[in-house]
Design a protein around this motif. Structure first.
Motif, mmCIF file in Angstrom:
data_model
loop_
_atom_site.group_PDB
_atom_site.id
_atom_site.type_symbol
_atom_site.label_atom_id
_atom_site.label_comp_id
_atom_site.label_asym_id
_atom_site.label_seq_id
_atom_site.Cartn_x
_atom_site.Cartn_y
_atom_site.Cartn_z
ATOM 1 N N UNK A 54 5.774 -6.073 26.994
ATOM 2 C CA UNK A 54 6.266 -4.954 27.775
ATOM 3 C C UNK A 54 7.211 -5.462 28.847
ATOM 4 N N UNK A 55 8.153 -4.612 29.232
ATOM 5 C CA UNK A 55 9.036 -4.957 30.329
ATOM 6 C C UNK A 55 8.275 -4.780 31.645
ATOM 7 N N UNK A 56 8.683 -5.511 32.689
ATOM 8 C CA UNK A 56 7.951 -5.391 33.967
ATOM 9 C C UNK A 56 8.059 -3.983 34.521
ATOM 10 N N UNK A 57 6.983 -3.544 35.112
ATOM 11 C CA UNK A 57 6.918 -2.189 35.660
ATOM 12 C C UNK A 57 6.332 -2.264 37.052
ATOM 13 N N UNK A 74 10.820 13.651 37.619
ATOM 14 C CA UNK A 74 9.874 12.576 37.341
ATOM 15 C C UNK A 74 10.650 11.320 36.960
ATOM 16 N N UNK A 75 10.370 10.228 37.651
ATOM 17 C CA UNK A 75 11.026 8.948 37.395
ATOM 18 C C UNK A 75 10.035 8.000 36.737
ATOM 19 N N UNK A 76 10.449 7.399 35.634
ATOM 20 C CA UNK A 76 9.539 6.545 34.874
ATOM 21 C C UNK A 76 10.297 5.402 34.209
ATOM 22 N N UNK A 77 9.608 4.284 34.011
ATOM 23 C CA UNK A 77 10.183 3.169 33.257
ATOM 24 C C UNK A 77 9.883 3.294 31.767
ATOM 25 N N UNK A 78 9.142 4.311 31.400
ATOM 26 C CA UNK A 78 8.774 4.547 30.006
ATOM 27 C C UNK A 78 10.018 4.963 29.217
ATOM 28 N N UNK A 93 13.722 -3.980 34.971
ATOM 29 C CA UNK A 93 13.642 -2.845 34.066
ATOM 30 C C UNK A 93 14.377 -1.635 34.639
ATOM 31 N N UNK A 94 15.139 -0.965 33.789
ATOM 32 C CA UNK A 94 15.777 0.278 34.213
ATOM 33 C C UNK A 94 14.710 1.374 34.354
ATOM 34 N N UNK A 95 14.971 2.304 35.255
ATOM 35 C CA UNK A 95 14.108 3.481 35.340
ATOM 36 C C UNK A 95 14.909 4.710 34.912
ATOM 37 N N UNK A 96 14.195 5.711 34.460
ATOM 38 C CA UNK A 96 14.805 6.929 33.950
ATOM 39 C C UNK A 96 14.288 8.119 34.739
ATOM 40 N N UNK A 97 15.202 8.930 35.257
ATOM 41 C CA UNK A 97 14.800 10.111 36.020
ATOM 42 C C UNK A 97 15.045 11.370 35.192
#
Length: 416
Positions: free
Chosen positions: A408-411, A264-268, A138-142
């Motif tokens: 859901x994608x893996x987190x 804040x870094x999140x996979x959401x 899963x990509x993460x978003x910062x």
């Protein structure tokens, strides 16, 4: 003569030397840093039940180092023991001699022999490990958020947390693990490590004496000539309920008088919906009128190392509600014993590996893309569209897409 074996206490100096030169950015050659790293290696060798150092020895000389992890992971609701590998370091004198390849091969083979079907790693280069059969996760978003852009409801249930709250923090974390695909159990050692870091602040949401969410962060100066300008960098942000999330976001919002931005870094994938202004401060505009809100990154990669074993271990996990007999053809050049063709009989989504039967459809792909597919990082329809999956009958694509679709994608929030 070449062999892979556990690192002993007598090898520590060589482990430190090889690692320091393989990762010069960590400045491990500086005396104080070298001393701290040496103690961490020693502590792992003597006390860690979930991690171990292994080395590749040629003619009794250590030429490469790696760290292996036993990682209890929630895989689609099923608790599985998985493997992890990190700190892959090769002696500078032995670069381009396939040392890393030999070490990865030894790691995969050992964990497969232990009955483990899934492993993961953080790549120093995605293409390098993709060639070894690892698929992207899963990509993460910062985000870099102005505090005032966060919603505010109330923060009356937010308190500082510390050593006395260790058991409750761990209990909260593991309740979240049980509900979240891809999450890895946290050990007492990990929890102790972040609670004892003086630069990190831990706050949590407590309701009726029970922690149901927490936030780990540290301050970071954001202006070279103004020490009053600081950001908050969030290291961990976990919550069980909407109320806990709202309380912790309200706490961050209330820092707007002294804090420039919240990093804040999140996979959401939908986090921007919460923000009144999702802009990250670059003021960049993407065509035609799209405001840059965050940067994204690819990191944690997964690899299935025993295809039939994976389905055996997930035999009680329902893959949708579809029923079909699938012939699965997997290409795996790096781990040939994992390459082959298997019959997977899905009965209302439950998989059974069988020996013979009349096949409804055939599906073929590389192990790297298969690993991303079964972890839920990408859908079958997309893999077929990109030319990464072969299907014998294109009319079966909707069925296969539903079969392998994940809620859901893996987190994961576990660094290793």
């Amino acid at each position: 003569m070449e062999e892979i074996r556990p690192i002993s206490l007598e090898d520590i100096n060589e482990v430190v030397r090889i690692t320091a030169m393989a990762y010069p950015g960590n400045n491990l050659l500086a005396p104080e840093n070298q001393k701290r790293f040496t103690e961490r290696v020693r502590d792992t060798l003597e006390n860690d039940q979930n991690a171990s150092f292994h080395g590749l020895f040629r003619e009794q000389r250590l030429v490469g180092v790696m760290k292996w992890y036993d990682l209890p992971m929630n895989v689609h609701g099923v608790p599985l023991l998985t493997g992890g590998i990190g700190t892959v370091a090769v002696d500078l004198l032995h670069k381009k001699e396939k040392v890393a390849k030999a070490m990865l091969r030894g790691f995969l083979t050992t964990y497969r022999e232990r009955g483990v079907s899934l492993v993961s790693l953080y790549p120093f280069r995605v293409d390098f490990y993709k060639k070894m059969g690892f698929g992207v996760g899963t990509k993460i978003n910062q985000y870099r958020i102005k505090p005032a852009s966060l919603p505010y409801t109330s923060k009356d249930q937010v308190f500082y947390l510390g050593e006395a709250d260790r058991e409750q923090i761990l209990a909260c974390y593991h309740r979240i693990v049980r509900q979240t695909h891809g999450m890895i159990k946290k050990t007492e050692r990990e929890l102790k490590s972040f609670l004892e870091q003086p630069e990190q602040v831990v706050v949590g949401c407590k309701k009726e004496g029970k922690i149901n969410g927490y936030l780990v962060f540290q301050f970071q100066r954001c202006h070279d000539e103004n020490r009053l300008q600081n950001d908050i960098v969030v290291k961990e942000f976990l919550y069980e309920t909407y109320e806990a999330m709202a309380q912790l976001l309200s706490f961050l919002q209330s820092q707007s008088d002294q804090i420039n931005r919240i990093v804040l870094t999140t996979a959401d994938e939908d986090f921007h919906v919460l923000l009144s202004d999702p802009g990250n401060g670059t003021d960049r505009m993407l065509p035609s009128v799209y405001h840059e809100s965050h940067v994204s990154g690819v990191g944690l990669m997964y690899r299935v190392i025993d295809v039939p074993g994976f389905f055996h271990q997930l035999s009680q996990r329902r893959f949708g509600k579809e029923s079909c007999l699938l012939r699965l053809n997997i290409h795996d050049t790096f781990l040939p014993e994992n390459e082959g063709s298997w019959l997977i009989d899905f009965r209302e989504g439950l998989p059974h590996v069988i020996e013979e039967g009349t096949v409804d459809v055939e599906l073929g792909m590389d192990i790297s893309d298969f690993s991303s597919l079964v972890m839920g990082s990408v859908g079958l329809r997309k893999l077929h569209l990109y030319g990464l999956a072969e299907v014998s009958d294109e009319k079966a694509i909707p069925l296969l897409d539903r079969l392998f679709a994940a809620r859901e994608k893996p987190r994961s929030t576990t660094p290793f």
